[in-house]
Design a protein around this motif. Structure first.
Motif, PDB file in Angstrom:
ATOM      1  N   ASP A  59       0.869  -1.174   0.000  1.00 47.13           N
ATOM      2  CA  ASP A  59       0.000   0.000   0.000  1.00 47.13           C
ATOM      3  C   ASP A  59       0.908   1.225   0.000  1.00 47.13           C
ATOM      4  O   ASP A  59       1.568   1.520   1.005  1.00 47.13           O
ATOM      5  CB  ASP A  59      -0.905  -0.024   1.236  1.00 47.13           C
ATOM      6  CG  ASP A  59      -1.897   1.115   1.254  1.00 47.13           C
ATOM      7  OD1 ASP A  59      -1.528   2.265   0.920  1.00 47.13           O
ATOM      8  OD2 ASP A  59      -3.059   0.862   1.635  1.00 47.13           O
ATOM      9  N   ALA A  61       0.420   4.468   0.043  1.00 47.21           N
ATOM     10  CA  ALA A  61       0.118   5.527   1.012  1.00 47.21           C
ATOM     11  C   ALA A  61       0.623   5.162   2.409  1.00 47.21           C
ATOM     12  O   ALA A  61       1.128   6.022   3.138  1.00 47.21           O
ATOM     13  CB  ALA A  61      -1.378   5.814   1.037  1.00 47.21           C
ATOM     14  N   THR A  66       2.412   8.984  -1.212  1.00 51.64           N
ATOM     15  CA  THR A  66       1.006   9.362  -1.357  1.00 51.64           C
ATOM     16  C   THR A  66       0.659   9.949  -2.719  1.00 51.64           C
ATOM     17  O   THR A  66      -0.515  10.162  -3.013  1.00 51.64           O
ATOM     18  CB  THR A  66       0.619  10.373  -0.266  1.00 51.64           C
ATOM     19  OG1 THR A  66       1.502  11.501  -0.360  1.00 51.64           O
ATOM     20  CG2 THR A  66       0.734   9.754   1.123  1.00 51.64           C
ATOM     21  N   LYS A 108       5.546   4.643 -14.302  1.00 53.44           N
ATOM     22  CA  LYS A 108       4.661   4.774 -13.138  1.00 53.44           C
ATOM     23  C   LYS A 108       5.570   5.207 -11.986  1.00 53.44           C
ATOM     24  O   LYS A 108       6.539   4.509 -11.653  1.00 53.44           O
ATOM     25  CB  LYS A 108       3.987   3.436 -12.833  1.00 53.44           C
ATOM     26  CG  LYS A 108       2.969   3.482 -11.727  1.00 53.44           C
ATOM     27  CD  LYS A 108       2.307   2.108 -11.629  1.00 53.44           C
ATOM     28  CE  LYS A 108       1.328   2.009 -10.512  1.00 53.44           C
ATOM     29  NZ  LYS A 108       0.759   0.649 -10.426  1.00 53.44           N
ATOM     30  N   VAL A 135      -2.340  10.656 -10.686  1.00 57.05           N
ATOM     31  CA  VAL A 135      -3.409   9.673 -10.551  1.00 57.05           C
ATOM     32  C   VAL A 135      -4.325  10.070  -9.396  1.00 57.05           C
ATOM     33  O   VAL A 135      -3.863  10.259  -8.276  1.00 57.05           O
ATOM     34  CB  VAL A 135      -2.811   8.258 -10.308  1.00 57.05           C
ATOM     35  CG1 VAL A 135      -3.912   7.241 -10.046  1.00 57.05           C
ATOM     36  CG2 VAL A 135      -1.928   7.842 -11.480  1.00 57.05           C
ATOM     37  N   TYR A 136      -5.618  10.185  -9.671  1.00 54.81           N
ATOM     38  CA  TYR A 136      -6.607  10.446  -8.621  1.00 54.81           C
ATOM     39  C   TYR A 136      -6.852   9.176  -7.812  1.00 54.81           C
ATOM     40  O   TYR A 136      -6.855   9.186  -6.596  1.00 54.81           O
ATOM     41  CB  TYR A 136      -7.944  10.898  -9.205  1.00 54.81           C
ATOM     42  CG  TYR A 136      -7.973  12.284  -9.773  1.00 54.81           C
ATOM     43  CD1 TYR A 136      -7.396  13.352  -9.107  1.00 54.81           C
ATOM     44  CD2 TYR A 136      -8.608  12.532 -10.976  1.00 54.81           C
ATOM     45  CE1 TYR A 136      -7.445  14.631  -9.637  1.00 54.81           C
ATOM     46  CE2 TYR A 136      -8.668  13.796 -11.504  1.00 54.81           C
ATOM     47  CZ  TYR A 136      -8.078  14.848 -10.835  1.00 54.81           C
ATOM     48  OH  TYR A 136      -8.134  16.102 -11.362  1.00 54.81           O
ATOM     49  N   SER A 137      -7.125   8.092  -8.530  1.00 53.59           N
ATOM     50  CA  SER A 137      -7.402   6.823  -7.872  1.00 53.59           C
ATOM     51  C   SER A 137      -7.086   5.690  -8.839  1.00 53.59           C
ATOM     52  O   SER A 137      -7.009   5.897 -10.051  1.00 53.59           O
ATOM     53  CB  SER A 137      -8.864   6.731  -7.423  1.00 53.59           C
ATOM     54  OG  SER A 137      -9.731   6.754  -8.540  1.00 53.59           O
ATOM     55  N   GLN A 138      -6.915   4.522  -8.284  1.00 51.82           N
ATOM     56  CA  GLN A 138      -6.592   3.351  -9.074  1.00 51.82           C
ATOM     57  C   GLN A 138      -7.875   2.538  -9.251  1.00 51.82           C
ATOM     58  O   GLN A 138      -8.248   1.752  -8.391  1.00 51.82           O
ATOM     59  CB  GLN A 138      -5.513   2.546  -8.358  1.00 51.82           C
ATOM     60  CG  GLN A 138      -4.857   1.512  -9.216  1.00 51.82           C
ATOM     61  CD  GLN A 138      -3.670   0.873  -8.504  1.00 51.82           C
ATOM     62  OE1 GLN A 138      -3.555   0.918  -7.287  1.00 51.82           O
ATOM     63  NE2 GLN A 138      -2.802   0.262  -9.274  1.00 51.82           N
ATOM     64  N   THR A 139      -8.533   2.758 -10.376  1.00 53.46           N
ATOM     65  CA  THR A 139      -9.821   2.120 -10.637  1.00 53.46           C
ATOM     66  C   THR A 139      -9.675   0.605 -10.728  1.00 53.46           C
ATOM     67  O   THR A 139     -10.507  -0.133 -10.209  1.00 53.46           O
ATOM     68  CB  THR A 139     -10.420   2.676 -11.933  1.00 53.46           C
ATOM     69  OG1 THR A 139     -10.458   4.100 -11.839  1.00 53.46           O
ATOM     70  CG2 THR A 139     -11.817   2.146 -12.162  1.00 53.46           C
ATOM     71  N   PRO A 141      -6.501  -2.003 -10.129  1.00 54.36           N
ATOM     72  CA  PRO A 141      -5.087  -2.283  -9.896  1.00 54.36           C
ATOM     73  C   PRO A 141      -4.605  -3.409 -10.795  1.00 54.36           C
ATOM     74  O   PRO A 141      -5.414  -4.203 -11.293  1.00 54.36           O
ATOM     75  CB  PRO A 141      -5.017  -2.707  -8.427  1.00 54.36           C
ATOM     76  CG  PRO A 141      -6.399  -2.809  -7.944  1.00 54.36           C
ATOM     77  CD  PRO A 141      -7.335  -2.336  -8.999  1.00 54.36           C
TER      78      PRO A 141
END
Length: 160
Positions: A59, A61, A66, A108, A135-139, A141
């Protein structure tokens, strides 16, 4: 090699991609094989290079990284070794793909802050022009293939 993979092999690959630490007895149960047969299948997949390794998913974060970004790099030169050296040195660069099109590389990158990301981009910009998308979010993975896709109308796996 894809022609040699049967549905049970694909089921094994799917299970191990979900949980690489799955005990072989449980793997066998999930794919309807005895533990010894599951062990043999996994060994064959490893020996033939279909399974290339096992890893822990971290993870980002929770380890302080972050900010996640995708960076495209236009690399004008033909000597790629200096870039490869940077890739080896910077653990923040998680993945690098050499691509076709206007951009030579897609990377990445994970960083602790926007300032940290800027430092990494500045280093990459020494090799050519960059385009960065945060990247806002990982729709979805990375999940790896679950089965060989079929080509429409043929009923066969896609040729590569």
């Amino acid at each position: 090699m894809a022609d040699n993979l049967d549905p049970t092999d694909w089921a094994i690959l799917a299970e191990l991609q979900r949980d690489g630490r799955l005990p072989l007895t449980e793997l066998g149960r999930r794919v309807n094989l005895s533990p010894s047969a599951a062990t043999e299948r996994v060994r064959r997949l490893e020996t033939t290079g279909v399974i290339t390794g096992y890893r822990a998913d971290v993870d980002l974060a929770k380890v302080g990284l972050t900010v996640l970004a995708v960076v495209r790099l236009k690399y004008p030169g033909s000597s790629h070794q200096p870039l490869h050296q940077l890739l080896a040195e910077r653990s923040e660069i998680l993945e690098c793909l050499r691509t076709t099109g206007d951009d030579c590389y897609t990377l990445k990158v994970a960083a602790t802050s926007m300032g940290h990301l800027e430092q990494i981009i500045d280093e990459l910009a020494e090799f050519g022009s960059t385009t960065t998308n945060v990247v806002y979010s990982q729709t979805l993975p990375y999940r790896g293939p679950r089965k060989l896709p079929t080509v429409a109308g043929t009923g066969r796996g896609a040729e590569r």
